[in-house]
Design a protein around this motif. Structure first.
Motif, PDB file in Angstrom:
ATOM      1  N   THR A  93       8.128 -16.865  -5.610  1.00  0.00           N
ATOM      2  CA  THR A  93       7.821 -18.294  -5.437  1.00  0.00           C
ATOM      3  C   THR A  93       8.284 -19.091  -6.664  1.00  0.00           C
ATOM      4  O   THR A  93       8.845 -20.179  -6.524  1.00  0.00           O
ATOM      5  N   VAL A  94       8.086 -18.532  -7.860  1.00  0.00           N
ATOM      6  CA  VAL A  94       8.586 -19.209  -9.074  1.00  0.00           C
ATOM      7  C   VAL A  94      10.100 -19.408  -8.956  1.00  0.00           C
ATOM      8  O   VAL A  94      10.624 -20.499  -9.210  1.00  0.00           O
ATOM      9  N   PHE A  95      10.808 -18.366  -8.530  1.00  0.00           N
ATOM     10  CA  PHE A  95      12.267 -18.478  -8.374  1.00  0.00           C
ATOM     11  C   PHE A  95      12.625 -19.489  -7.270  1.00  0.00           C
ATOM     12  O   PHE A  95      13.577 -20.255  -7.409  1.00  0.00           O
ATOM     13  N   ASN A  96      11.863 -19.474  -6.182  1.00  0.00           N
ATOM     14  CA  ASN A  96      12.132 -20.430  -5.098  1.00  0.00           C
ATOM     15  C   ASN A  96      11.952 -21.871  -5.570  1.00  0.00           C
ATOM     16  O   ASN A  96      12.687 -22.765  -5.149  1.00  0.00           O
ATOM     17  N   LEU A  97      10.985 -22.067  -6.439  1.00  0.00           N
ATOM     18  CA  LEU A  97      10.735 -23.426  -6.953  1.00  0.00           C
ATOM     19  C   LEU A  97      11.850 -23.844  -7.914  1.00  0.00           C
ATOM     20  O   LEU A  97      12.359 -24.964  -7.833  1.00  0.00           O
ATOM     21  N   ILE A  98      12.256 -22.930  -8.789  1.00  0.00           N
ATOM     22  CA  ILE A  98      13.317 -23.269  -9.757  1.00  0.00           C
ATOM     23  C   ILE A  98      14.631 -23.553  -9.021  1.00  0.00           C
ATOM     24  O   ILE A  98      15.362 -24.476  -9.360  1.00  0.00           O
ATOM     25  N   SER A  99      14.905 -22.761  -7.984  1.00  0.00           N
ATOM     26  CA  SER A  99      16.204 -22.881  -7.300  1.00  0.00           C
ATOM     27  C   SER A  99      16.165 -23.893  -6.147  1.00  0.00           C
ATOM     28  O   SER A  99      17.162 -24.064  -5.457  1.00  0.00           O
ATOM     29  N   GLY A 100      15.043 -24.540  -5.927  1.00  0.00           N
ATOM     30  CA  GLY A 100      14.962 -25.624  -4.947  1.00  0.00           C
ATOM     31  C   GLY A 100      14.711 -25.187  -3.514  1.00  0.00           C
ATOM     32  O   GLY A 100      14.742 -26.013  -2.608  1.00  0.00           O
ATOM     33  N   SER A 118       6.528 -29.719 -13.310  1.00  0.00           N
ATOM     34  CA  SER A 118       7.928 -30.128 -13.468  1.00  0.00           C
ATOM     35  C   SER A 118       8.805 -28.977 -13.930  1.00  0.00           C
ATOM     36  O   SER A 118       8.340 -28.016 -14.550  1.00  0.00           O
ATOM     37  N   ILE A 119      10.102 -29.094 -13.590  1.00  0.00           N
ATOM     38  CA  ILE A 119      11.108 -28.110 -14.006  1.00  0.00           C
ATOM     39  C   ILE A 119      12.255 -28.891 -14.616  1.00  0.00           C
ATOM     40  O   ILE A 119      12.830 -29.776 -13.965  1.00  0.00           O
ATOM     41  N   ARG A 120      12.569 -28.600 -15.866  1.00  0.00           N
ATOM     42  CA  ARG A 120      13.712 -29.243 -16.522  1.00  0.00           C
ATOM     43  C   ARG A 120      14.731 -28.177 -16.867  1.00  0.00           C
ATOM     44  O   ARG A 120      14.388 -27.121 -17.391  1.00  0.00           O
ATOM     45  N   PHE A 121      15.993 -28.478 -16.549  1.00  0.00           N
ATOM     46  CA  PHE A 121      17.088 -27.560 -16.861  1.00  0.00           C
ATOM     47  C   PHE A 121      18.087 -28.322 -17.711  1.00  0.00           C
ATOM     48  O   PHE A 121      18.519 -29.415 -17.316  1.00  0.00           O
ATOM     49  N   ASP A 122      18.417 -27.773 -18.876  1.00  0.00           N
ATOM     50  CA  ASP A 122      19.374 -28.444 -19.757  1.00  0.00           C
ATOM     51  C   ASP A 122      18.943 -29.889 -20.033  1.00  0.00           C
ATOM     52  O   ASP A 122      19.789 -30.789 -20.085  1.00  0.00           O
ATOM     53  N   GLY A 123      17.657 -30.115 -20.109  1.00  0.00           N
ATOM     54  CA  GLY A 123      17.139 -31.460 -20.388  1.00  0.00           C
ATOM     55  C   GLY A 123      17.017 -32.360 -19.165  1.00  0.00           C
ATOM     56  O   GLY A 123      16.464 -33.447 -19.256  1.00  0.00           O
ATOM     57  N   MET A 124      17.554 -31.896 -18.007  1.00  0.00           N
ATOM     58  CA  MET A 124      17.489 -32.741 -16.792  1.00  0.00           C
ATOM     59  C   MET A 124      16.284 -32.354 -15.949  1.00  0.00           C
ATOM     60  O   MET A 124      15.989 -31.166 -15.804  1.00  0.00           O
ATOM     61  N   ASN A 125      15.643 -33.357 -15.360  1.00  0.00           N
ATOM     62  CA  ASN A 125      14.538 -33.064 -14.460  1.00  0.00           C
ATOM     63  C   ASN A 125      15.111 -32.622 -13.106  1.00  0.00           C
ATOM     64  O   ASN A 125      15.755 -33.410 -12.425  1.00  0.00           O
ATOM     65  N   ILE A 126      14.906 -31.379 -12.725  1.00  0.00           N
ATOM     66  CA  ILE A 126      15.465 -30.873 -11.464  1.00  0.00           C
ATOM     67  C   ILE A 126      14.361 -30.596 -10.443  1.00  0.00           C
ATOM     68  O   ILE A 126      14.615 -30.013  -9.392  1.00  0.00           O
ATOM     69  N   THR A 127      13.156 -31.030 -10.737  1.00  0.00           N
ATOM     70  CA  THR A 127      12.010 -30.730  -9.866  1.00  0.00           C
ATOM     71  C   THR A 127      12.251 -31.250  -8.454  1.00  0.00           C
ATOM     72  O   THR A 127      12.533 -32.435  -8.273  1.00  0.00           O
TER      73      THR A 127
END
Ligand SMILES: Nc1ncnc2c1ncn2[C@@H]1O[C@H](COP(=O)(O)OP(=O)(O)OP(=O)(O)O)[C@@H](O)[C@H]1O
Ligand SMILES: [Mg+2]
Length: 246
Positions: free
Chosen positions: A45-52, A60-69
């Motif tokens: 589920t954590v992976f499903n949330l990170i990968s959309g 919230s999930i931030r990748f490289d400083g961008m909010n990708i949530t």
């Protein structure tokens, strides 16, 4: 090294079940890190949330400083996150080369393929994962170890900066596990940030320098594998579930 992924207070509920519960962690660029927990802990589920593939209820999930949530999966791939699935999936009627080529058609994949061309680039990825001899055959005839390598090849086709591997060793023979371990270590040496799950700590113990443990959706501990393995809650979670791991 800067932070590549920042997960804050992530929560995902399915009806009355909280699969991921107020979960927070950070990953630095270039890290190789494991996520462990017994069956049903919430890793996928954590992976499903990170990968959309799933949207969180909160956090919230931030990748490289961008909010990708909450972004759709293809948008997250375009930012530079690729994942593999716990159960292998491929285009059955395409060859291995075509399977990887599809991934190379993504935005970042096209950029990475620019000089060589899609086919040559896909072929170099197949070589990197040890499948170039089988480029022209469909995945249906492959042993499970090769299917796992193909999943990684397809992920690499999207030219990720962060690779999420969900139980990459599941169902493999000891020998296949060794080959896959070498491949994953090589990818990490080449600069890829890798976050992988496993429910048997032993598999990850000698591989990753850092492990996050979760249980019933909750964060338990984050640290070197030895420290995590000796954590009281981790021990109880595994032994309580009847799964010895150390
Ligand atoms: N789509 C869904 N609908 C309802 N419940 C779900 C769904 N996906 C996951 N769950 C539940 O959420 C909890 C966490 O599941 P998840 O698959 O994330 O665990 P996991 O740590 O990956 O387990 P495993 O080691 O078996 O792969 C489980 O109780 C599971 O049944
Ligand atoms: Mg899982």
């Amino acid at each position: 090294m800067g932070t590549i992924l920042e997960v804050k207070n992530l929560t995902k509920k399915y009806g009355g079940l909280t699969a991921v519960n107020d979960f927070s962690f950070e990953i630095k660029r270039g890290e190789f890190i494991g996520l462990i927990g017994p069956n049903g802990a919430g890793k996928t589920t954590v992976f499903n949330l990170i990968s959309g593939f799933e949207k969180p209820n909160s956090g919230s999930i931030r990748f490289d400083g961008m909010n990708i949530t909450g972004l759709r999966p293809y948008k997250i791939v375009n930012k530079g996150i690729a994942r593999t699935f716990q159960l292998v999936r491929s285009f059955k009627f395409l060859t291995l080369l075509q399977n990887v080529s599809v991934a190379c058609q993504s935005k970042r994949g096209r950029e990475a393929s620019k000089s060589a061309g899609i086919d040559a680039h896909a072929s170099s990825i197949l070589a990197a994962v040890g499948l170039v001899d089988k480029a022209r055959i469909p995945p249906v005839v492959l042993p499970h170890g090769d299917l796992r390598k193909l999943q990684i090849g397809k992920a690499l086709g999207t030219n990720p900066e962060l690779l999420l591997l969900d139980e990459p060793f599941s169902g493999l023979t000891h020998e296949e596990q060794q080959t896959l371990t070498d491949l994953i270590l090589k990818l990490h040496d080449d600069g890829l940030t890798i976050f992988m799950t496993g429910h048997v700590l032993r598999e990850l113990m000698n591989l990753v320098p850092r492990v996050i443990a979760m249980h019933q959706g909750k964060f338990i501990v984050d640290g070197p594998p030895k420290e995590v393995a000796n954590n009281k809650i981790v021990l109880e979670a595994y032994l309580g579930g009847g799964e010895a791991f150390a």
